[in-house]
Design a protein around this motif. Structure first.
Motif, PDB file in Angstrom:
ATOM      1  N   ILE A  97       0.841  -1.180   0.000  1.00 16.35           N
ATOM      2  CA  ILE A  97      -0.021  -0.081  -0.058  1.00 16.35           C
ATOM      3  C   ILE A  97       0.836   1.395   0.103  1.00 16.35           C
ATOM      4  CG2 ILE A  97      -1.947   1.048   1.249  1.00 16.35           C
ATOM      5  CD1 ILE A  97      -2.677  -1.577   0.063  1.00 16.35           C
ATOM      6  N   GLY A  98       1.958   1.112   0.807  1.00 19.27           N
ATOM      7  CA  GLY A  98       2.865   2.267   0.942  1.00 19.27           C
ATOM      8  C   GLY A  98       3.569   2.305   1.959  1.00 19.27           C
ATOM      9  N   ARG A  99       4.681   3.070   1.882  1.00 20.16           N
ATOM     10  CA  ARG A  99       5.669   3.262   3.438  1.00 20.16           C
ATOM     11  C   ARG A  99       4.975   4.184   4.068  1.00 20.16           C
ATOM     12  NH1 ARG A  99       7.944  -0.516   0.257  1.00 20.16           N
ATOM     13  NH2 ARG A  99      10.017   0.224  -0.605  1.00 20.16           N
ATOM     14  N   ARG A 100       4.286   5.430   3.508  1.00 17.78           N
ATOM     15  CA  ARG A 100       3.755   6.583   4.461  1.00 17.78           C
ATOM     16  C   ARG A 100       2.378   5.924   5.133  1.00 17.78           C
ATOM     17  NH1 ARG A 100      -0.255  10.214   3.604  1.00 17.78           N
ATOM     18  NH2 ARG A 100      -0.019  12.299   4.666  1.00 17.78           N
ATOM     19  N   PRO A 101       1.397   5.354   4.644  1.00 14.21           N
ATOM     20  CA  PRO A 101       0.296   4.826   5.569  1.00 14.21           C
ATOM     21  C   PRO A 101       0.764   3.845   6.575  1.00 14.21           C
ATOM     22  CG  PRO A 101      -0.018   4.062   3.295  1.00 14.21           C
ATOM     23  CD  PRO A 101       1.358   5.107   3.223  1.00 14.21           C
ATOM     24  N   ALA A 102       1.524   3.041   6.505  1.00 12.50           N
ATOM     25  CA  ALA A 102       1.929   2.068   7.461  1.00 12.50           C
ATOM     26  C   ALA A 102       2.748   2.863   8.565  1.00 12.50           C
ATOM     27  CB  ALA A 102       3.147   1.128   6.966  1.00 12.50           C
ATOM     28  N   LEU A 103       3.648   3.936   8.311  1.00 11.12           N
ATOM     29  CA  LEU A 103       4.105   4.676   9.308  1.00 11.12           C
ATOM     30  C   LEU A 103       3.043   5.649  10.063  1.00 11.12           C
ATOM     31  CD1 LEU A 103       7.472   5.510   7.813  1.00 11.12           C
ATOM     32  CD2 LEU A 103       7.177   4.145   9.464  1.00 11.12           C
ATOM     33  N   LEU A 104       2.181   5.902   9.535  1.00 14.48           N
ATOM     34  CA  LEU A 104       1.033   6.805  10.181  1.00 14.48           C
ATOM     35  C   LEU A 104       0.371   5.795  11.334  1.00 14.48           C
ATOM     36  CD1 LEU A 104      -0.678   8.708   7.319  1.00 14.48           C
ATOM     37  CD2 LEU A 104       0.833   9.560   9.181  1.00 14.48           C
ATOM     38  N   GLN A 141       2.604  -2.579  21.937  1.00 11.08           N
ATOM     39  CA  GLN A 141       3.751  -1.796  21.698  1.00 11.08           C
ATOM     40  C   GLN A 141       4.663  -2.471  20.880  1.00 11.08           C
ATOM     41  OE1 GLN A 141       5.830  -1.014  25.426  1.00 11.08           O
ATOM     42  NE2 GLN A 141       5.190   1.245  25.213  1.00 11.08           N
ATOM     43  N   GLY A 142       5.024  -3.755  21.034  1.00  9.53           N
ATOM     44  CA  GLY A 142       6.028  -4.451  20.265  1.00  9.53           C
ATOM     45  C   GLY A 142       5.527  -4.624  18.920  1.00  9.53           C
ATOM     46  N   THR A 143       4.242  -4.862  18.490  1.00  5.54           N
ATOM     47  CA  THR A 143       3.483  -4.989  17.148  1.00  5.54           C
ATOM     48  C   THR A 143       3.855  -3.825  16.292  1.00  5.54           C
ATOM     49  OG1 THR A 143       1.970  -6.607  17.770  1.00  5.54           O
ATOM     50  CG2 THR A 143       1.538  -5.452  15.939  1.00  5.54           C
ATOM     51  N   ALA A 144       3.790  -2.488  16.988  1.00 12.93           N
ATOM     52  CA  ALA A 144       3.865  -1.169  16.476  1.00 12.93           C
ATOM     53  C   ALA A 144       5.318  -0.951  16.064  1.00 12.93           C
ATOM     54  CB  ALA A 144       3.208  -0.163  17.241  1.00 12.93           C
ATOM     55  N   VAL A 145       6.288  -1.256  16.999  1.00 13.69           N
ATOM     56  CA  VAL A 145       7.787  -1.063  16.799  1.00 13.69           C
ATOM     57  C   VAL A 145       8.248  -1.918  15.833  1.00 13.69           C
ATOM     58  CG1 VAL A 145       9.969  -1.093  17.793  1.00 13.69           C
ATOM     59  CG2 VAL A 145       8.142  -0.042  18.987  1.00 13.69           C
ATOM     60  N   GLY A 146       7.484  -3.072  15.652  1.00 14.11           N
ATOM     61  CA  GLY A 146       7.948  -4.078  14.692  1.00 14.11           C
ATOM     62  C   GLY A 146       7.687  -3.674  13.185  1.00 14.11           C
ATOM     63  N   GLY A 147       6.889  -2.661  13.203  1.00 16.79           N
ATOM     64  CA  GLY A 147       6.551  -2.067  11.681  1.00 16.79           C
ATOM     65  C   GLY A 147       7.402  -0.722  11.652  1.00 16.79           C
ATOM     66  N   GLU A 148       7.751  -0.121  12.749  1.00 23.12           N
ATOM     67  CA  GLU A 148       8.039   1.409  12.645  1.00 23.12           C
ATOM     68  C   GLU A 148       9.419   1.592  12.066  1.00 23.12           C
ATOM     69  OE1 GLU A 148       9.231   5.147  13.095  1.00 23.12           O
ATOM     70  OE2 GLU A 148       6.979   4.443  13.155  1.00 23.12           O
ATOM     71  N   TRP A 149      10.497   0.795  12.716  1.00 19.33           N
ATOM     72  CA  TRP A 149      12.058   0.984  12.258  1.00 19.33           C
ATOM     73  C   TRP A 149      12.069   0.866  10.986  1.00 19.33           C
ATOM     74  CZ3 TRP A 149      16.329  -1.415  10.694  1.00 19.33           C
ATOM     75  CH2 TRP A 149      17.374  -0.756  10.572  1.00 19.33           C
ATOM     76  N   GLY A 150      11.596  -0.335  10.524  1.00 17.01           N
ATOM     77  CA  GLY A 150      11.940  -0.584   9.002  1.00 17.01           C
ATOM     78  C   GLY A 150      11.344   0.367   7.937  1.00 17.01           C
ATOM     79  N   GLY A 151      10.101   0.954   8.520  1.00 20.89           N
ATOM     80  CA  GLY A 151       9.594   1.620   7.384  1.00 20.89           C
ATOM     81  C   GLY A 151      10.234   3.254   7.499  1.00 20.89           C
ATOM     82  N   ALA A 152      10.439   3.528   8.725  1.00 21.87           N
ATOM     83  CA  ALA A 152      11.070   4.983   8.900  1.00 21.87           C
ATOM     84  C   ALA A 152      12.579   4.726   8.025  1.00 21.87           C
ATOM     85  CB  ALA A 152      11.423   5.334  10.219  1.00 21.87           C
ATOM     86  N   VAL A 153      13.408   3.959   8.218  1.00 19.41           N
ATOM     87  CA  VAL A 153      14.789   4.005   7.521  1.00 19.41           C
ATOM     88  C   VAL A 153      14.377   3.652   5.968  1.00 19.41           C
ATOM     89  CG1 VAL A 153      16.064   3.433   9.423  1.00 19.41           C
ATOM     90  CG2 VAL A 153      15.278   1.598   7.797  1.00 19.41           C
ATOM     91  N   THR A 154      13.403   3.121   5.459  1.00 21.04           N
ATOM     92  CA  THR A 154      13.352   2.772   4.200  1.00 21.04           C
ATOM     93  C   THR A 154      12.704   3.998   3.333  1.00 21.04           C
ATOM     94  OG1 THR A 154      12.612   0.519   4.449  1.00 21.04           O
ATOM     95  CG2 THR A 154      11.930   1.509   2.610  1.00 21.04           C
ATOM     96  N   LEU A 155      11.996   4.872   4.313  1.00 25.59           N
ATOM     97  CA  LEU A 155      11.516   6.052   3.708  1.00 25.59           C
ATOM     98  C   LEU A 155      12.682   7.055   3.474  1.00 25.59           C
ATOM     99  CD1 LEU A 155       8.740   7.132   2.652  1.00 25.59           C
ATOM    100  CD2 LEU A 155       8.506   8.350   4.907  1.00 25.59           C
ATOM    101  N   ALA A 156      13.368   7.096   4.565  1.00 26.88           N
ATOM    102  CA  ALA A 156      14.431   8.165   4.508  1.00 26.88           C
ATOM    103  C   ALA A 156      15.639   7.823   3.443  1.00 26.88           C
ATOM    104  CB  ALA A 156      15.176   8.005   5.757  1.00 26.88           C
ATOM    105  N   VAL A 157      15.880   6.602   3.470  1.00 26.97           N
ATOM    106  CA  VAL A 157      16.691   6.086   2.262  1.00 26.97           C
ATOM    107  C   VAL A 157      16.160   6.466   0.897  1.00 26.97           C
ATOM    108  CG1 VAL A 157      18.040   4.117   1.352  1.00 26.97           C
ATOM    109  CG2 VAL A 157      18.214   4.558   3.693  1.00 26.97           C
ATOM    110  N   GLU A 158      15.057   6.000   0.741  1.00 28.24           N
ATOM    111  CA  GLU A 158      14.475   6.235  -0.593  1.00 28.24           C
ATOM    112  C   GLU A 158      14.232   7.669  -0.999  1.00 28.24           C
ATOM    113  OE1 GLU A 158      12.500   1.573  -0.947  1.00 28.24           O
ATOM    114  OE2 GLU A 158      11.146   3.522  -0.875  1.00 28.24           O
TER     115      GLU A 158
END
Length: 445
Positions: A97-104, A141-158
């Motif tokens: 769906i997209g990096r952005r909606p996942a991070l929201l 908490q753990g479920t949310a963090v499981g999707g946070e970091w990977g998306g944040a660095v992916t968005l920043a790098v891309e």
């Protein structure tokens, strides 16, 4: 190296067209990733600090002190066990769906679950329901963090301009020490309260602050554009149907290497913060305030290390930096614990600061290395799975280290040896990872 995995079975292999990336918005996107990540780690680290100094007495009152601490750390570890679930769920959302909606979604989920911990009654009020609800909120908490970091660095790098990925990938990493500063600082302030006030209501204040912080992070993230590489994947319909499954099927080698390279930044950090706070206060008889303040000093040092090392990695390569960081951390493990065992406040602050600074060398470049181990169509899932499977393997280390203390008669050398093992595995991950990096097709504009 090209991504040649088809989006669906039977489709012809194609490569996403070069995405246009410029420096115009890269800094703003990286800052948004940093803000959200700082909130995520603030919330996540609060639990670790509270597990070390208050949860054992409020939620596990039927156990003896040592067993209560083990139970609190086990609850802490539950969050790590949930992180791979978040990696699969939010990896699918981010790659489909997209990096952005996942991070929201991740930033809202962790803010709400953390704030609710601040409202949770203790064992004395609602009995066994209290620790059960605590575990449930930790799972969220753990479920949310499981999707946070990977998306944040992916968005920043891309979004990063060509050749500058190291510094932009490092910015989300700064969220970790800033989260530590905020969480440890909040606890340091409430620890100034009288003991009865702290245990009855003071410890709840840092958790309740998650609500307004979540709103700020959500506002900033809503203003961020989608990744240009993901936009290209959408145009060509080059998305994996079940990204996590494809990672395990076709990218299991880089997954294992990425996991190894991330072990030290996750597990080593919690040994030198969550475990060491408990070790200093409960085993060495030092003040909780001293141990928490030592992590504050270390967090300030860590910020500088991450920013400097991120730029260095652009010249040397993130894999080589990870290799040398892992070896340096292995060399420092025993001296760090020897200094802590002196019970000298100055030596303790110095040793924790040095220990975290050294392990932060590898952590600083985790984002740059992991994102380049997976092609764009599997990147969110691959990065999230690698990082959070490493977290699941190391999340119980504070509990394991506490158990080792009991077996060894409160000797710290087994814990130092544990840190050496993590460091060497990360060094191996860096050595192999440098040779497996994937280059995205990039066009400047």
């Amino acid at each position: 190296m090209k991504d040649t995995q088809p989006a669906d079975r039977g489709a012809a292999p194609t490569t996403p067209a070069p995405a246009v990336v410029t420096g115009k918005d890269a800094g703003r996107v990286a800052f948004a990733a940093f803000v959200g990540t700082a909130l995520e780690w603030y919330d996540y680290f609060l639990f670790g600090t509270a597990a070390a100094i208050v949860f054992n007495t409020l939620y596990f009152t039927t156990f003896d002190p040592a067993t209560a601490t083990l139970a609190a750390f086990a609850t802490f570890g539950v969050g790590f066990a949930a992180r791979p679930i978040g990696a699969v769920v939010f990896g699918w959302l981010g790659d489909r769906i997209g990096r952005r909606p996942a991070l929201l979604v991740t930033v809202v989920l962790i803010g709400v679950s953390t704030g609710l911990i601040g409202l949770l009654p203790g064992y004395a009020s609602i009995g066994i329901a209290a620790p059960l609800l605590l575990v449930l909120l930790r799972l969220l908490q753990g479920t949310a963090v499981g999707g946070e970091w990977g998306g944040a660095v992916t968005l920043a790098v891309e979004h990063a301009p060509p050749g500058l990925r190291g510094r932009y990938a490092a910015l989300p990493q700064v969220g970790s020490p800033v989260g530590t500063l905020l969480s440890s600082g909040a606890f340091a302030l409430v620890l100034l309260l009288p003991k009865d006030d702290f245990e009855s209501w003071g410890w709840r204040v840092p958790f309740l602050l998650a609500f307004p912080m979540m709103l700020v992070a959500l506002y900033i993230r809503r203003r961020v554009e989608e990744s240009p590489l993901f936009d290209e994947l959408l145009k060509q319909d080059e998305r994996a149907k079940i990204p996590a499954l494809e990672v395990f099927r076709s990218a299991w080698r880089p997954l294992l290497v990425a996991m190894a390279s991330a072990l030290l930044g996750v597990g080593g950090f919690y040994l030198l913060t969550t475990f060491v706070i408990s070790y200093g206060a409960d085993t060495l008889g030092l003040s909780r305030g001293l141990m928490v303040n030592a992590t504050l000093v270390a967090a300030v040092v860590e910020v500088g290390v991450i920013l400097v090392v991120g730029r260095i990695s652009e010249r040397l390569g993130p894999g080589r930096v990870t290799l040398w960081g892992g070896l340096a951390s292995a060399a420092c493990a025993f001296p760090v614990f020897w200094l802590i065992d002196t019970r000298s406040p100055v030596a303790i602050v110095f040793s924790i600061a040095v220990g975290i600074a050294v392990l932060s060398v590898a952590y600083a470049v985790s984002g740059a290395l992991l994102t380049e181990l997976f092609p764009a169509r599997l990147r969110y899932s691959g990065v999230a799975l690698a990082y959070n499977l490493a977290g699941a393997l190391t999340g119980f280390l504070p509990a394991a280290a506490t158990a080792l203390l009991k077996v060894s008669g409160n000797a710290s050398w087994p814990v130092a040896l544990l840190l050496v093992g993590l460091s060497l595995l990360t060094a191996l991950g860096g050595f192999l990872g440098e040779r497996m990096r994937v280059k995205d097709p990039v066009a400047t504009g």
